[in-house]
Motif scaffolding. Structure first.
Motif, short mmCIF file in Angstrom:
data_model
loop_
_atom_site.label_atom_id
_atom_site.label_comp_id
_atom_site.label_asym_id
_atom_site.label_seq_id
_atom_site.Cartn_x
_atom_site.Cartn_y
_atom_site.Cartn_z
N ARG A 21 -41.22 36.41 19.70
CA ARG A 21 -40.88 35.82 20.99
C ARG A 21 -39.36 35.67 21.10
NH1 ARG A 21 -43.86 33.14 24.65
NH2 ARG A 21 -45.63 33.16 23.22
N PRO A 22 -38.71 36.33 22.06
CA PRO A 22 -37.26 36.21 22.21
C PRO A 22 -36.87 34.83 22.73
CG PRO A 22 -38.17 37.57 23.95
CD PRO A 22 -39.29 37.28 23.02
N PRO A 23 -35.57 34.52 22.73
CA PRO A 23 -35.12 33.18 23.17
C PRO A 23 -35.47 32.90 24.63
CG PRO A 23 -33.35 34.40 22.07
CD PRO A 23 -34.46 35.36 22.26
N ILE A 24 -35.57 31.63 24.95
CA ILE A 24 -35.79 31.22 26.33
C ILE A 24 -34.65 31.77 27.20
CG2 ILE A 24 -35.89 29.23 27.89
CD1 ILE A 24 -37.15 27.66 25.63
N GLY A 25 -35.01 32.30 28.34
CA GLY A 25 -34.03 32.89 29.24
C GLY A 25 -33.94 34.39 29.14
N THR A 26 -34.69 34.98 28.21
CA THR A 26 -34.70 36.44 28.09
C THR A 26 -35.40 37.06 29.30
OG1 THR A 26 -34.73 36.36 25.68
CG2 THR A 26 -35.50 38.39 26.70
N SER A 27 -34.81 38.10 29.84
CA SER A 27 -35.39 38.80 30.97
C SER A 27 -36.38 39.87 30.50
CB SER A 27 -34.29 39.47 31.81
OG SER A 27 -33.30 38.54 32.19
N PHE A 28 -37.34 40.18 31.35
CA PHE A 28 -38.26 41.31 31.14
C PHE A 28 -39.06 41.14 29.85
CE2 PHE A 28 -34.17 43.18 32.87
CZ PHE A 28 -34.47 42.85 34.19
N PHE A 29 -39.62 39.96 29.66
CA PHE A 29 -40.51 39.68 28.53
C PHE A 29 -41.70 38.89 29.03
CE2 PHE A 29 -41.95 36.43 25.49
CZ PHE A 29 -42.52 37.26 24.53
N PRO A 143 -32.68 46.23 22.20
CA PRO A 143 -31.60 45.94 23.16
C PRO A 143 -32.19 45.38 24.45
CG PRO A 143 -31.99 48.30 23.05
CD PRO A 143 -32.90 47.67 22.04
N MET A 144 -32.09 44.07 24.63
CA MET A 144 -32.72 43.41 25.77
C MET A 144 -31.67 42.77 26.68
SD MET A 144 -36.25 41.92 24.14
CE MET A 144 -36.90 41.65 25.80
N PHE A 145 -32.15 41.95 27.62
CA PHE A 145 -31.27 41.37 28.63
C PHE A 145 -31.60 39.90 28.85
CE2 PHE A 145 -31.75 45.86 29.47
CZ PHE A 145 -30.46 46.29 29.77
N LYS A 146 -30.63 39.18 29.34
CA LYS A 146 -30.85 37.83 29.85
C LYS A 146 -30.06 37.69 31.15
CE LYS A 146 -27.52 36.15 26.40
NZ LYS A 146 -27.31 35.18 25.29
N ASN A 147 -30.11 36.50 31.73
CA ASN A 147 -29.39 36.26 32.99
C ASN A 147 -29.84 37.25 34.06
OD1 ASN A 147 -27.62 35.17 34.85
ND2 ASN A 147 -25.83 36.29 34.06
N MET A 148 -31.20 37.32 34.24
CA MET A 148 -31.80 38.18 35.27
C MET A 148 -31.44 39.65 35.10
SD MET A 148 -33.57 36.00 36.90
CE MET A 148 -34.09 36.95 38.31
N GLY A 149 -31.23 40.06 33.85
CA GLY A 149 -30.93 41.45 33.57
C GLY A 149 -29.48 41.82 33.62
N ASN A 150 -28.61 40.85 33.83
CA ASN A 150 -27.18 41.13 33.97
C ASN A 150 -26.40 41.03 32.66
OD1 ASN A 150 -27.19 41.53 36.86
ND2 ASN A 150 -27.54 39.33 37.05
N GLU A 151 -27.03 40.50 31.62
CA GLU A 151 -26.30 40.28 30.37
C GLU A 151 -27.10 40.86 29.20
OE1 GLU A 151 -24.54 36.54 27.71
OE2 GLU A 151 -25.32 36.21 29.74
N PRO A 152 -26.64 41.94 28.59
CA PRO A 152 -27.37 42.54 27.46
C PRO A 152 -27.18 41.74 26.17
CG PRO A 152 -25.37 43.77 27.89
CD PRO A 152 -25.45 42.71 28.97
N PHE A 153 -28.21 41.78 25.33
CA PHE A 153 -28.09 41.22 23.98
C PHE A 153 -29.14 41.91 23.11
CE2 PHE A 153 -31.76 38.88 25.30
CZ PHE A 153 -32.40 38.44 24.14
N ASN A 154 -28.96 41.82 21.80
CA ASN A 154 -29.90 42.43 20.86
C ASN A 154 -30.86 41.37 20.33
OD1 ASN A 154 -28.87 45.07 20.95
ND2 ASN A 154 -27.25 44.55 19.49
N PHE A 155 -32.15 41.65 20.48
CA PHE A 155 -33.19 40.75 19.98
C PHE A 155 -33.79 41.33 18.71
CE2 PHE A 155 -37.87 39.80 20.05
CZ PHE A 155 -37.74 38.55 19.46
N HIS A 156 -33.76 40.54 17.64
CA HIS A 156 -34.30 40.95 16.36
C HIS A 156 -35.77 40.53 16.29
CE1 HIS A 156 -33.99 40.74 11.65
NE2 HIS A 156 -34.81 41.69 12.09
N ALA A 157 -36.66 41.47 16.59
CA ALA A 157 -38.10 41.19 16.56
C ALA A 157 -38.62 41.39 15.14
CB ALA A 157 -38.84 42.12 17.52
N LYS A 158 -39.44 40.45 14.67
CA LYS A 158 -39.93 40.53 13.29
C LYS A 158 -41.32 39.92 13.21
CE LYS A 158 -38.85 39.29 8.49
NZ LYS A 158 -37.87 38.62 7.59
N PHE A 159 -42.17 40.57 12.42
CA PHE A 159 -43.51 40.04 12.16
C PHE A 159 -43.91 40.41 10.74
CE2 PHE A 159 -48.08 40.12 11.91
CZ PHE A 159 -48.48 39.01 12.63
N GLN A 160 -44.49 39.47 10.02
CA GLN A 160 -45.01 39.75 8.68
C GLN A 160 -46.29 38.96 8.46
OE1 GLN A 160 -42.32 39.09 5.40
NE2 GLN A 160 -43.74 39.92 3.90
#
Length: 247
Positions: A21-29, A143-160
């Motif tokens: 689950r990416p941080p709160i405020g992540t767009s398109f999730f 490579p995802m986005f926040k701020n309604m898709g205006n701000e890119p950031f990298n989300f490290h998804a992990k599951f074990q």
């Protein structure tokens, strides 16, 4: 009853990490938990010594749009990808004492239109004596986005998910259209427990912006030992709708 001081508690061998689950405020999730099979009974209750198995499987579905803003033109051309990660967790329990043994269990997930499987775990396990250890380990930088898709950031998804099975061998596989789990007693003559857990992770991808809902199919099939009557008694299917409406 109180535990005596000399008793040693039995430790749970399962290792579980879920950072999907990416941080709160992540767009398109989008994420959703669905109880796909809720105490579904498979078998022939009319038989005098019939085989009956109770199945419960829940699915945690995680949907992401990465690489490009899906609300802008040229999503695929800009490197956009829609990911759907399905995490299965459940159990199956043989309900009658006369038919504890079974030959195999298959759980199959068929991809929604436009999606293709890209990963399924576990594929196999490590055997020591009569015990297999299985490790589901998915890790990816999206490579995802926040701020309604205006701000890119990298989300490290992990599951074990690391767990053990005794006298049960699990094999996982995937092809261009589906992912599959198979459980088999090994050795076949091994005394069987009545309840067995089901764990798996499957990843599906597409570059096409299709319908707002992607419909997957989950199929559970048990083959009881020595049973020769109509297999329709031992199969159940359920559609799994996953939201991918990012636009």
């Amino acid at each position: 009853m109180q535990r005596s001081e000399c008793e040693t508690p039995v430790s749970d061998p399962r290792v579980y990490i879920n950072a999907l689950r990416p941080p709160i405020g992540t767009s398109f999730f989008i994420s959703k938990d669905t109880l796909v099979f809720d105490n579904v009974v498979l078998g022939n209750p009319k038989a005098l010594r019939g085989f009956l198995m109770d199945v419960n499987i829940s699915v945690q579905a995680y949907s992401y749009a990465s690489g490009a803003n899906p609300r802008e033109p040229g999503f695929a051309e800009k490197g956009g990808v829609i990911h759907v990660i399905l995490v299965l967790d459940g159990d199956m329990e043989v309900k009658n004492n006369d038919a504890v043994r079974w030959d195999s269990v298959d759980v199959e997930i068929t991809a929604a239109d436009g999606f293709r499987p890209s990963l399924h775990q576990p594929a196999t396990g490590d055997k020591e004596g009569g015990t297999w250890t299985y490790d589901i380990h998915y890790e990816e930088m999206l490579p995802m986005f926040k701020n309604m898709g205006n701000e890119p950031f990298n989300f490290h998804a992990k599951f074990q998910d690391t767990y053990k099975r005794v006298n049960i061998e699990e094999k996982g596989s995937w092809n261009t259209s589906s992912c599959k789990i198979r459980l088999q007693p090994n050795p076949q003559s091994a005394a069987m427990e009545k309840t067995h857990k089901i764990h798996a992770l499957s990843v599906f991808r597409t570059t096409s912006l299709l319908d707002r809902v992607a419909r997957f199919n989950v199929k559970f099939h048990v083959r009881p030992a020595g049973v020769t009557d109509d297999e329709r008694y031992y199969v159940t299917n359920k559609a799994l709708d996953v939201s991918v409406g990012f636009t």
